[in-house]
Design a protein around this motif. Structure first.
Motif, PDB file in Angstrom:
ATOM      1  N   TYR A 219       0.863  -1.180   0.000  1.00  0.00           N
ATOM      2  CA  TYR A 219       0.000   0.000   0.000  1.00  0.00           C
ATOM      3  C   TYR A 219       0.898   1.227   0.000  1.00  0.00           C
ATOM      4  CZ  TYR A 219      -3.502   3.445   1.406  1.00  0.00           C
ATOM      5  OH  TYR A 219      -4.324   4.540   1.458  1.00  0.00           O
ATOM      6  N   ALA A 220       0.666   2.123  -0.949  1.00  0.00           N
ATOM      7  CA  ALA A 220       1.463   3.343  -1.055  1.00  0.00           C
ATOM      8  C   ALA A 220       0.597   4.557  -0.737  1.00  0.00           C
ATOM      9  CB  ALA A 220       2.070   3.469  -2.449  1.00  0.00           C
ATOM     10  N   TRP A 221       1.167   5.466   0.011  1.00  0.00           N
ATOM     11  CA  TRP A 221       0.456   6.690   0.426  1.00  0.00           C
ATOM     12  C   TRP A 221       1.395   7.867   0.228  1.00  0.00           C
ATOM     13  CZ3 TRP A 221       1.226  10.508   4.075  1.00  0.00           C
ATOM     14  CH2 TRP A 221       0.109  11.288   4.440  1.00  0.00           C
ATOM     15  N   VAL A 222       0.889   8.906  -0.449  1.00  0.00           N
ATOM     16  CA  VAL A 222       1.710  10.077  -0.778  1.00  0.00           C
ATOM     17  C   VAL A 222       0.945  11.337  -0.410  1.00  0.00           C
ATOM     18  CG1 VAL A 222       2.927  11.332  -2.602  1.00  0.00           C
ATOM     19  CG2 VAL A 222       2.690   8.832  -2.751  1.00  0.00           C
ATOM     20  N   ALA A 223       1.596  12.264   0.286  1.00  0.00           N
ATOM     21  CA  ALA A 223       0.990  13.563   0.577  1.00  0.00           C
ATOM     22  C   ALA A 223       2.079  14.623   0.641  1.00  0.00           C
ATOM     23  CB  ALA A 223       0.208  13.525   1.890  1.00  0.00           C
ATOM     24  N   THR A 224       1.975  15.590  -0.251  1.00  0.00           N
ATOM     25  CA  THR A 224       2.919  16.697  -0.284  1.00  0.00           C
ATOM     26  C   THR A 224       2.270  17.810  -1.108  1.00  0.00           C
ATOM     27  OG1 THR A 224       5.185  17.352  -0.858  1.00  0.00           O
ATOM     28  CG2 THR A 224       4.176  15.665  -2.238  1.00  0.00           C
ATOM     29  N   GLU A 225       3.061  18.683  -1.702  1.00  0.00           N
ATOM     30  CA  GLU A 225       2.518  19.732  -2.564  1.00  0.00           C
ATOM     31  C   GLU A 225       1.749  19.088  -3.722  1.00  0.00           C
ATOM     32  OE1 GLU A 225       2.002  22.505  -5.662  1.00  0.00           O
ATOM     33  OE2 GLU A 225       3.451  20.866  -5.858  1.00  0.00           O
ATOM     34  N   SER A 226       0.672  19.730  -4.164  1.00  0.00           N
ATOM     35  CA  SER A 226      -0.267  19.099  -5.099  1.00  0.00           C
ATOM     36  C   SER A 226       0.387  18.611  -6.390  1.00  0.00           C
ATOM     37  CB  SER A 226      -1.399  20.079  -5.437  1.00  0.00           C
ATOM     38  OG  SER A 226      -2.191  20.322  -4.306  1.00  0.00           O
ATOM     39  N   LYS A 227       1.151  19.466  -7.049  1.00  0.00           N
ATOM     40  CA  LYS A 227       1.790  19.064  -8.304  1.00  0.00           C
ATOM     41  C   LYS A 227       2.795  17.945  -8.059  1.00  0.00           C
ATOM     42  CE  LYS A 227       4.527  20.844 -12.177  1.00  0.00           C
ATOM     43  NZ  LYS A 227       5.206  22.048 -12.749  1.00  0.00           N
ATOM     44  N   ARG A 254      -0.516  23.829  -2.006  1.00  0.00           N
ATOM     45  CA  ARG A 254      -0.265  24.125  -3.419  1.00  0.00           C
ATOM     46  C   ARG A 254       0.577  25.380  -3.562  1.00  0.00           C
ATOM     47  NH1 ARG A 254      -3.028  26.610  -7.892  1.00  0.00           N
ATOM     48  NH2 ARG A 254      -4.709  27.325  -6.547  1.00  0.00           N
ATOM     49  N   LEU A 255       1.632  25.271  -4.354  1.00  0.00           N
ATOM     50  CA  LEU A 255       2.434  26.443  -4.686  1.00  0.00           C
ATOM     51  C   LEU A 255       1.602  27.409  -5.525  1.00  0.00           C
ATOM     52  CD1 LEU A 255       5.857  24.798  -5.662  1.00  0.00           C
ATOM     53  CD2 LEU A 255       5.440  26.279  -3.693  1.00  0.00           C
ATOM     54  N   ASP A 256       1.869  28.680  -5.374  1.00  0.00           N
ATOM     55  CA  ASP A 256       1.118  29.680  -6.140  1.00  0.00           C
ATOM     56  C   ASP A 256       1.271  29.495  -7.635  1.00  0.00           C
ATOM     57  OD1 ASP A 256       0.216  30.834  -3.824  1.00  0.00           O
ATOM     58  OD2 ASP A 256       1.782  32.374  -3.750  1.00  0.00           O
ATOM     59  N   ASP A 257       2.440  28.969  -8.077  1.00  0.00           N
ATOM     60  CA  ASP A 257       2.671  28.788  -9.513  1.00  0.00           C
ATOM     61  C   ASP A 257       2.433  27.353  -9.954  1.00  0.00           C
ATOM     62  OD1 ASP A 257       4.791  27.603  -8.261  1.00  0.00           O
ATOM     63  OD2 ASP A 257       6.354  28.535  -9.487  1.00  0.00           O
ATOM     64  N   SER A 258       1.752  26.558  -9.100  1.00  0.00           N
ATOM     65  CA  SER A 258       1.449  25.174  -9.448  1.00  0.00           C
ATOM     66  C   SER A 258       0.056  25.110 -10.055  1.00  0.00           C
ATOM     67  CB  SER A 258       1.502  24.281  -8.196  1.00  0.00           C
ATOM     68  OG  SER A 258       1.145  22.951  -8.504  1.00  0.00           O
TER      69      SER A 258
END
Length: 261
Positions: A219-227, A254-258
């Motif tokens: 099972y893989a789980w990822v959470a960070t900046e959206s892009k 989310r980064l402003d430029d993402s």
């Protein structure tokens, strides 16, 4: 009523309740991570079944919003009541015997949550709401791949603490520098890779590309900046060949430029 197979991934919904909680303790875990313990009688009945649950933290920006908090009904749809700023945070720990709830804040210097956390002191109050529901991932896999940045640390730590001794976990966490590393407790066989940002870019993605994924059911789980989360998901599916139904990714900020996709 349809029975739920508790040995499969499933969602449980909760009653949405607003709670007014008092700041009990403020502890700096690292230079940029602060744990604030909230509590009080209104925490009675609180429930958080999923390791990556989130609660709404409410931050009124003016007197009108602060006054409206006292009668605010969450989940009631569109309202004419002045709404405070809201941010989602993972319950790091809760103890209904002691009526305590830990929330870990990244002190990044801007935004209503970080600004509040930087000045928080025992005796102050904070309103929270939720969780609305919990995604339950039973400990039924041989291995776990947990990827994120400092905003994901509370959820990653909760997952590791709940794993059985016969499980394996590969954890990849991006933080600002070496001072931001934390001790992660688990009965499982855990390998933690700390990726230090320190002004660099895309170090987390490069590390995920190069890593050897654990074997067995995973099972893989990822959470960070959206892009970044979307990019990591594609690497896990396209380059590592993971099963899409057992790969969960989330954009925690989310980064402003993402751009949105």
């Amino acid at each position: 009523m349809t029975a739920v197979d508790t040995q499969t991934i499933h969602r449980v919904m909760h009653e949405i309740k607003r709670r007014r909680l008092e700041v009990l303790r403020v502890v700096d875990l690292t230079p940029r991570m602060r744990r604030i313990t909230l509590g009080g009688p209104e925490l009675a009945g609180f429930i958080s079944l999923g390791t990556d649950d989130h609660v709404k933290l409410l931050f009124p920006q003016n007197a009108e919003q602060a006054a409206a908090l006292e009668t605010l009904v969450l989940g009631a749809g569109k309202s004419d009541v002045p709404m405070p700023e809201m941010r989602d945070y993972t319950p790091r720990r809760y103890d209904l015997d002691k009526l305590e709830l830990d929330i870990d804040f990244v002190l990044h210097g801007d935004g209503p949550a970080s600004t509040w956390a930087e000045q928080a002191k025992p005796g102050q109050f904070l309103h929270i709401g939720g969780p609305r529901g919990s995604m339950i991932v039973p400990d039924i896999f041989d291995s776990y791949l947990l990827i994120g940045d400092e905003t994901a640390l509370p959820a990653i730590a909760r997952r590791l603490e709940g794993l059985a001794a016969n499980r394996r976990a590969l954890v990849i966490i991006e933080v600002e520098n070496g001072k931001e590393q934390q001790v992660l407790e688990s009965a499982a066989d855990v390998n933690v890779i700390w990726v230090l940002r320190e002004g660099g870019k895309d170090h987390l993605l490069a590390t995920v590309r190069q890593v050897k994924v654990p074997t067995g059911s995973l099972y893989a789980w990822v959470a960070t900046e959206s892009k970044a989360s979307r990019q990591i998901r594609r690497v896990l599916l396209d380059e590592h060949g993971l099963d899409d139904q057992f790969v969960k990714t989330a954009g925690y900020w989310r980064l402003d430029d993402s751009p949105e996709e």
